[in-house]
Design a protein around this motif. Structure first.
Motif, PDB file in Angstrom:
ATOM      1  N   THR A   1       0.840  -1.202   0.000  1.00 53.08           N
ATOM      2  CA  THR A   1       0.000   0.000   0.000  1.00 53.08           C
ATOM      3  C   THR A   1       0.873   1.249   0.000  1.00 53.08           C
ATOM      4  O   THR A   1       0.613   2.196  -0.750  1.00 53.08           O
ATOM      5  N   ASP A   2       1.911   1.264   0.818  1.00 50.78           N
ATOM      6  CA  ASP A   2       2.835   2.411   0.835  1.00 50.78           C
ATOM      7  C   ASP A   2       3.484   2.607  -0.534  1.00 50.78           C
ATOM      8  O   ASP A   2       3.597   3.731  -1.022  1.00 50.78           O
ATOM      9  N   ARG A   3       3.897   1.503  -1.161  1.00 54.82           N
ATOM     10  CA  ARG A   3       4.519   1.584  -2.493  1.00 54.82           C
ATOM     11  C   ARG A   3       3.526   2.127  -3.522  1.00 54.82           C
ATOM     12  O   ARG A   3       3.866   2.985  -4.339  1.00 54.82           O
ATOM     13  N   LEU A   4       2.297   1.621  -3.482  1.00 48.88           N
ATOM     14  CA  LEU A   4       1.264   2.085  -4.413  1.00 48.88           C
ATOM     15  C   LEU A   4       1.036   3.577  -4.259  1.00 48.88           C
ATOM     16  O   LEU A   4       1.031   4.316  -5.249  1.00 48.88           O
ATOM     17  N   ARG A   5       0.850   4.035  -3.042  1.00 52.95           N
ATOM     18  CA  ARG A   5       0.574   5.463  -2.817  1.00 52.95           C
ATOM     19  C   ARG A   5       1.745   6.336  -3.243  1.00 52.95           C
ATOM     20  O   ARG A   5       1.546   7.394  -3.842  1.00 52.95           O
ATOM     21  N   ALA A   6       2.970   5.911  -2.968  1.00 51.77           N
ATOM     22  CA  ALA A   6       4.147   6.686  -3.400  1.00 51.77           C
ATOM     23  C   ALA A   6       4.228   6.738  -4.925  1.00 51.77           C
ATOM     24  O   ALA A   6       4.521   7.797  -5.506  1.00 51.77           O
ATOM     25  N   THR A   7       3.949   5.622  -5.578  1.00 47.40           N
ATOM     26  CA  THR A   7       3.979   5.574  -7.040  1.00 47.40           C
ATOM     27  C   THR A   7       2.939   6.524  -7.625  1.00 47.40           C
ATOM     28  O   THR A   7       3.231   7.269  -8.572  1.00 47.40           O
ATOM     29  N   TYR A   8       1.742   6.539  -7.060  1.00 49.08           N
ATOM     30  CA  TYR A   8       0.693   7.419  -7.574  1.00 49.08           C
ATOM     31  C   TYR A   8       0.962   8.883  -7.226  1.00 49.08           C
ATOM     32  O   TYR A   8       0.631   9.777  -8.019  1.00 49.08           O
ATOM     33  N   ARG A   9       1.579   9.171  -6.085  1.00 52.54           N
ATOM     34  CA  ARG A   9       1.974  10.558  -5.787  1.00 52.54           C
ATOM     35  C   ARG A   9       2.965  11.058  -6.833  1.00 52.54           C
ATOM     36  O   ARG A   9       2.842  12.171  -7.343  1.00 52.54           O
ATOM     37  N   ASP A  10       3.956  10.213  -7.152  1.00 53.80           N
ATOM     38  CA  ASP A  10       4.931  10.583  -8.177  1.00 53.80           C
ATOM     39  C   ASP A  10       4.253  10.771  -9.529  1.00 53.80           C
ATOM     40  O   ASP A  10       4.556  11.720 -10.256  1.00 53.80           O
ATOM     41  N   GLY A  11       3.345   9.877  -9.887  1.00 54.36           N
ATOM     42  CA  GLY A  11       2.639   9.988 -11.155  1.00 54.36           C
ATOM     43  C   GLY A  11       1.804  11.241 -11.252  1.00 54.36           C
ATOM     44  O   GLY A  11       1.761  11.900 -12.300  1.00 54.36           O
ATOM     45  N   ARG A  12       1.179  11.608 -10.160  1.00 53.32           N
ATOM     46  CA  ARG A  12       0.382  12.851 -10.163  1.00 53.32           C
ATOM     47  C   ARG A  12       1.279  14.060 -10.330  1.00 53.32           C
ATOM     48  O   ARG A  12       0.976  14.968 -11.099  1.00 53.32           O
ATOM     49  N   ARG A  13       2.398  14.062  -9.623  1.00 49.11           N
ATOM     50  CA  ARG A  13       3.353  15.172  -9.722  1.00 49.11           C
ATOM     51  C   ARG A  13       3.877  15.310 -11.159  1.00 49.11           C
ATOM     52  O   ARG A  13       4.065  16.404 -11.659  1.00 49.11           O
ATOM     53  N   GLU A  14       4.081  14.182 -11.817  1.00 49.55           N
ATOM     54  CA  GLU A  14       4.574  14.182 -13.193  1.00 49.55           C
ATOM     55  C   GLU A  14       3.449  14.362 -14.226  1.00 49.55           C
ATOM     56  O   GLU A  14       3.722  14.403 -15.420  1.00 49.55           O
ATOM     57  N   GLU A  15       2.200  14.431 -13.740  1.00 44.92           N
ATOM     58  CA  GLU A  15       1.026  14.584 -14.604  1.00 44.92           C
ATOM     59  C   GLU A  15       0.857  13.406 -15.568  1.00 44.92           C
ATOM     60  O   GLU A  15       0.467  13.569 -16.713  1.00 44.92           O
ATOM     61  N   PHE A  16       1.109  12.205 -15.057  1.00 41.51           N
ATOM     62  CA  PHE A  16       0.913  10.976 -15.830  1.00 41.51           C
ATOM     63  C   PHE A  16      -0.537  10.531 -15.657  1.00 41.51           C
ATOM     64  O   PHE A  16      -0.838   9.544 -14.988  1.00 41.51           O
ATOM     65  N   ASP A  17      -1.442  11.239 -16.293  1.00 40.23           N
ATOM     66  CA  ASP A  17      -2.867  11.010 -16.084  1.00 40.23           C
ATOM     67  C   ASP A  17      -3.339   9.618 -16.476  1.00 40.23           C
ATOM     68  O   ASP A  17      -4.363   9.141 -15.975  1.00 40.23           O
ATOM     69  N   TRP A  18      -2.627   8.933 -17.346  1.00 38.74           N
ATOM     70  CA  TRP A  18      -3.030   7.576 -17.716  1.00 38.74           C
ATOM     71  C   TRP A  18      -3.000   6.634 -16.519  1.00 38.74           C
ATOM     72  O   TRP A  18      -3.659   5.597 -16.530  1.00 38.74           O
ATOM     73  N   MET A  19      -2.272   6.978 -15.474  1.00 42.80           N
ATOM     74  CA  MET A  19      -2.173   6.099 -14.310  1.00 42.80           C
ATOM     75  C   MET A  19      -3.504   5.918 -13.592  1.00 42.80           C
ATOM     76  O   MET A  19      -3.687   4.933 -12.884  1.00 42.80           O
ATOM     77  N   VAL A  20      -4.431   6.852 -13.728  1.00 39.89           N
ATOM     78  CA  VAL A  20      -5.735   6.725 -13.073  1.00 39.89           C
ATOM     79  C   VAL A  20      -6.817   6.298 -14.062  1.00 39.89           C
ATOM     80  O   VAL A  20      -7.985   6.187 -13.689  1.00 39.89           O
ATOM     81  N   GLU A  21      -6.434   6.048 -15.289  1.00 38.32           N
ATOM     82  CA  GLU A  21      -7.394   5.568 -16.287  1.00 38.32           C
ATOM     83  C   GLU A  21      -7.510   4.056 -16.179  1.00 38.32           C
ATOM     84  O   GLU A  21      -6.598   3.404 -15.681  1.00 38.32           O
ATOM     85  N   PRO A  22      -8.572   3.443 -16.572  1.00 34.63           N
ATOM     86  CA  PRO A  22      -9.711   4.033 -17.246  1.00 34.63           C
ATOM     87  C   PRO A  22     -10.816   4.513 -16.304  1.00 34.63           C
ATOM     88  O   PRO A  22     -11.694   5.260 -16.733  1.00 34.63           O
ATOM     89  N   ASP A  23     -10.783   4.116 -15.008  1.00 39.00           N
ATOM     90  CA  ASP A  23     -11.949   4.356 -14.145  1.00 39.00           C
ATOM     91  C   ASP A  23     -11.707   5.256 -12.937  1.00 39.00           C
ATOM     92  O   ASP A  23     -12.656   5.590 -12.240  1.00 39.00           O
ATOM     93  N   GLY A  24     -10.459   5.619 -12.661  1.00 36.52           N
ATOM     94  CA  GLY A  24     -10.147   6.311 -11.414  1.00 36.52           C
ATOM     95  C   GLY A  24     -10.044   7.822 -11.538  1.00 36.52           C
ATOM     96  O   GLY A  24     -10.406   8.415 -12.551  1.00 36.52           O
ATOM     97  N   HIS A  25      -9.519   8.410 -10.475  1.00 34.98           N
ATOM     98  CA  HIS A  25      -9.265   9.850 -10.393  1.00 34.98           C
ATOM     99  C   HIS A  25      -8.126  10.037  -9.398  1.00 34.98           C
ATOM    100  O   HIS A  25      -7.808   9.134  -8.614  1.00 34.98           O
ATOM    101  N   TRP A  26      -7.517  11.209  -9.403  1.00 36.82           N
ATOM    102  CA  TRP A  26      -6.305  11.402  -8.609  1.00 36.82           C
ATOM    103  C   TRP A  26      -6.509  11.358  -7.096  1.00 36.82           C
ATOM    104  O   TRP A  26      -5.577  11.061  -6.359  1.00 36.82           O
ATOM    105  N   SER A  27      -7.681  11.621  -6.599  1.00 37.88           N
ATOM    106  CA  SER A  27      -7.866  11.549  -5.145  1.00 37.88           C
ATOM    107  C   SER A  27      -8.042  10.108  -4.655  1.00 37.88           C
ATOM    108  O   SER A  27      -7.885   9.831  -3.469  1.00 37.88           O
TER     109      SER A  27
END
Length: 183
Positions: free
Chosen positions: A78-104
């Motif tokens: 879980t810690d790894r997942l959250r860190a990976t998604y924090r980095d992805g959001r910072r880099e604006e890698f919006d595909w990381m939350v596709e197809p069904d998610g959102h950044w929050s």
């Protein structure tokens, strides 16, 4: 219905349960005050510790001194997942939350299962329903968010179908694995 569904999972032999922490399975509480979802508790009670559908490791709560538990391995993932998604959001890698998610969403996701090829099954612990269930999500290679269903019962149909497509049909759904002690 959930218990019937879980009881229908075919096991290859007896489930590995001697290291399960049933007090934690019934007594653990999330931030919202609720416990583990009923579908997960039914799965753990029926299947114990093992490999589901040829590739998924569903982490149960385990007694102190044992590996592969929800509180240990699940928390690390879980810690790894959250860190990976924090980095992805910072880099604006919006595909990381596709197809069904959102950044929050990643802030409330909890890893409860991990595939042997690096995919994660996740609960949205901020969205418990009236039956005590969390929605189930999948992150493939920590690089996408797919909504699989309102509970583990529903999500297992998708997980089973995808696994069968990758690995072919199997004579059993869960292969019990030996309990592993920490060193």
């Amino acid at each position: 219905m959930v218990s019937d569904t879980m009881a229908g999972l075919r096991l290859r032999g007896a489930p590995t349960t001697e290291h399960l922490d049933t007090a934690a399975l019934d007594g653990f509480r999330f931030a919202d005050g609720g416990g583990f979802p009923p579908s997960y508790r039914a799965f753990v009670r029926h299947a114990g510790w093992g490999r589901a559908f040829g590739r998924w490791l569903v982490y149960p709560p385990v007694l102190p001194g044992y590996a592969d538990g929800w509180h240990g391995r699940g928390a690390e993932l879980t810690d790894r997942l959250r860190a990976t998604y924090r980095d992805g959001r910072r880099e604006e890698f919006d595909w990381m939350v596709e197809p069904d998610g959102h950044w929050s969403l990643p802030d409330s996701l909890e890893v409860f299962a991990w595939s042997e090829n690096g995919d994660a099954l996740l609960w949205d612990s901020a969205s418990r329903d009236a039956e005590g269930e969390f929605p189930v999500w999948e992150s493939r290679a920590l690089d996408s968010l797919h909504h699989l269903g309102a509970d583990l019962h529903t999500a297992l149909r998708s997980v089973r179908a995808r696994s069968a497509g990758l690995l072919g049909p199997r004579p059993y759904d869960v292969e019990p694995l030996p309990a592993t002690r920490l060193r």
